[in-house]
Design a protein around this motif. Structure first.
Motif, PDB file in Angstrom:
ATOM      1  N   GLN A 100      -4.848  54.767 -10.076  1.00 31.51           N
ATOM      2  CA  GLN A 100      -4.319  53.408  -9.900  1.00 31.51           C
ATOM      3  C   GLN A 100      -5.203  52.596  -8.963  1.00 31.51           C
ATOM      4  OE1 GLN A 100       0.449  53.853 -10.671  1.00 31.51           O
ATOM      5  NE2 GLN A 100      -0.277  54.477  -8.672  1.00 31.51           N
ATOM      6  N   GLU A 105       6.523  53.738  -6.748  1.00 34.24           N
ATOM      7  CA  GLU A 105       6.774  54.680  -7.835  1.00 34.24           C
ATOM      8  C   GLU A 105       7.445  55.950  -7.306  1.00 34.24           C
ATOM      9  OE1 GLU A 105       2.860  53.383 -10.488  1.00 34.24           O
ATOM     10  OE2 GLU A 105       2.757  55.026  -9.039  1.00 34.24           O
ATOM     11  N   THR A 156      11.040  55.268  -6.328  1.00 34.59           N
ATOM     12  CA  THR A 156      11.867  55.115  -7.523  1.00 34.59           C
ATOM     13  C   THR A 156      12.194  56.474  -8.134  1.00 34.59           C
ATOM     14  OG1 THR A 156      10.937  52.946  -8.008  1.00 34.59           O
ATOM     15  CG2 THR A 156      12.005  54.094  -9.817  1.00 34.59           C
ATOM     16  N   ILE A 198      15.244  52.682 -16.260  1.00 33.05           N
ATOM     17  CA  ILE A 198      13.932  53.287 -16.064  1.00 33.05           C
ATOM     18  C   ILE A 198      12.878  52.541 -16.879  1.00 33.05           C
ATOM     19  CG2 ILE A 198      12.587  55.396 -16.301  1.00 33.05           C
ATOM     20  CD1 ILE A 198      15.232  56.947 -16.054  1.00 33.05           C
ATOM     21  N   TYR A 220      12.020  49.278 -15.270  1.00 30.01           N
ATOM     22  CA  TYR A 220      11.151  49.457 -14.105  1.00 30.01           C
ATOM     23  C   TYR A 220       9.690  49.562 -14.534  1.00 30.01           C
ATOM     24  CZ  TYR A 220       8.796  51.697 -10.191  1.00 30.01           C
ATOM     25  OH  TYR A 220       7.909  52.007  -9.208  1.00 30.01           O
ATOM     26  N   PHE A 221       9.415  50.386 -15.533  1.00 24.95           N
ATOM     27  CA  PHE A 221       8.031  50.586 -15.947  1.00 24.95           C
ATOM     28  C   PHE A 221       7.475  49.381 -16.706  1.00 24.95           C
ATOM     29  CE2 PHE A 221       9.109  55.042 -15.069  1.00 24.95           C
ATOM     30  CZ  PHE A 221       7.994  55.392 -14.305  1.00 24.95           C
ATOM     31  N   LEU A 238       6.276  47.220 -13.919  1.00 26.62           N
ATOM     32  CA  LEU A 238       5.247  47.847 -13.099  1.00 26.62           C
ATOM     33  C   LEU A 238       3.875  47.173 -13.192  1.00 26.62           C
ATOM     34  CD1 LEU A 238       5.313  50.176 -11.105  1.00 26.62           C
ATOM     35  CD2 LEU A 238       4.537  51.704 -12.928  1.00 26.62           C
TER      36      LEU A 238
END
Length: 279
Positions: free
Chosen positions: A77, A100, A103, A168, A171-172, A175
Motif C-alpha cells: 500500500q 484496516e 476494522t 464489510i 467499507y472496502f 477504501l
C-alpha cells in the motif's frame, strides 16, 4: 441552464448541505459524548466487568491482526500511495493500515467475542444513570444492590447485530478514497462516521421500540449529531490495541447520550420533545 451553471448550482447545494450538517453537529454537542464515555468509564469501575472478562482474547486478537497487516499489507500500500501522495505516503499508508487493522479487529471481536459484553455495558450505563425502567423493556432486572452490571438479568432480545456482508463490502468500496491525498482520507472517515453514528444507538432504538421508519426519521433529523458522534468514535477506534477499549467507552458514551436525551439534559435543542414524540 448551461452545464457550467448546473455544476455550479450542484456545488453550492452541496456546500449548503455540509454547512447545515456542520451547524447541526456543533449545536448538538454529540461529538463530546465519546470523550464523556471515556471519563465515565474510567471513574465507574463496576462498568469494567464486561471488558475485563474479554480482555485477554481481545489483546491477543489485536496484536495478531496488526502484526499480520503490517507484515503483508503495509509495504504494497505504501508503494501505491507513494505514486499519489509522494512523501506523505509513509503517513497515509500507516493510517490506512491501522484503519484496516482496526476494522478487522472490530469485525472479528464484535462477531465472536464482545457482542454480549457491549450490550451489558450499554444497559449497565443506563442503570447507573437511573434509567432502569427503560432497560427493563429489554431484559430482566435483578435486585443486586448498587452494582449496575450485577443488576442485569437475562436479555429479552439481542439488539447489537453482528457485522453484515453489506457493511464489510461498503467499507472496502470506500477504501480507495484513501488514495486521494488528505481529502480522500477525510471523506473516508466521514462516510464511516455516517454509518457508525446511528449504529451506536441500536440498543436505544430497541428499548424505545422504534420500528424501521421511526429510526430512519429519528436519525435523519439528527444527521449532523450522529455523524459528529460517529466521527469521534471512528477516530478513537483507529488507535491500535486500544481500539477494543474504545469500543467499550464509545458504548458508554452512546448510553450517556441516550440517557441525557431521555432526561432532557442534552445540549441539543428540542431533542427531549422529539424523543417523547417517538414513544
Amino acid at each position: 441552464m448551461s452545464a457550467k451553471e448546473k455544476v455550479k448550482q450542484t456545488v453550492l447545494e452541496d456546500v449548503e448541505r455540509v454547512k447545515a450538517l456542520s451547524s447541526d453537529a456543533a449545536r448538538s454537542g454529540a461529538y463530546l459524548y465519546p470523550l464523556k464515555g471515556v471519563a465515565y468509564f474510567m471513574t465507574h469501575r463496576s462498568l469494567w466487568k464486561p471488558l475485563m472478562s474479554k480482555l485477554v482474547p481481545n489483546i491477543t486478537l489485536a496484536i495478531g491482526v496488526i502484526s499480520f497487516m503490517f507484515i503483508f499489507a503495509y509495504l504494497p500500500q505504501a508503494a501505491v500511495l507513494s505514486l499519489v501522495n509522494g512523501p506523505l505516503a509513509v503517513f497515509s499508508s500507516i493510517l490506512l493500515t491501522l484503519s484496516e487493522s482496526s476494522t478487522l479487529i472490530t469485525i472479528l471481536s464484535k462477531t465472536f467475542l464482545i457482542d454480549d459484553a457491549l450490550v451489558d455495558t450499554f444497559d449497565g450505563t443506563l442503570v447507573a444513570r437511573n434509567m432502569t425502567s427503560m432497560v427493563a423493556e429489554g431484559r430482566q432486572i435483578k435486585s443486586a444492590g448498587s452494582d449496575p452490571i450485577a443488576k442485569l438479568g437475562k436479555l429479552a432480545k439481542r439488539p447489537f447485530r453482528k457485522f453484515t456482508p453489506s457493511a464489510i463490502i461498503r467499507y472496502f468500496l470506500y477504501l480507495p478514497l484513501n488514495f486521494i491525498p488528505v481529502v480522500g482520507t477525510v471523506i473516508f472517515l466521514v462516510l464511516q462516521a455516517k454509518n457508525n453514528g446511528p449504529a451506536s444507538h441500536t440498543r436505544y432504538f430497541q428499548l424505545k421500540q422504534m420500528d424501521t421508519s421511526q429510526k430512519e426519521d429519528w436519525v435523519s433529523k439528527r444527521r449532523g449529531a450522529y455523524t459528529s458522534f460517529g466521527l469521534v468514535t471512528t477516530l478513537l477506534e483507529l488507535v491500535p490495541v486500544a481500539s477494543i477499549l474504545f469500543a467499550f467507552t464509545n458504548t458508554v458514551g452512546a448510553a450517556l447520550w441516550a440517557a441525557d436525551i431521555e432526561q432532557g439534559s442534552t445540549t441539543a435543542p428540542k431533542l427531549r420533545e422529539q424523543a417523547t414524540k417517538a414513544d
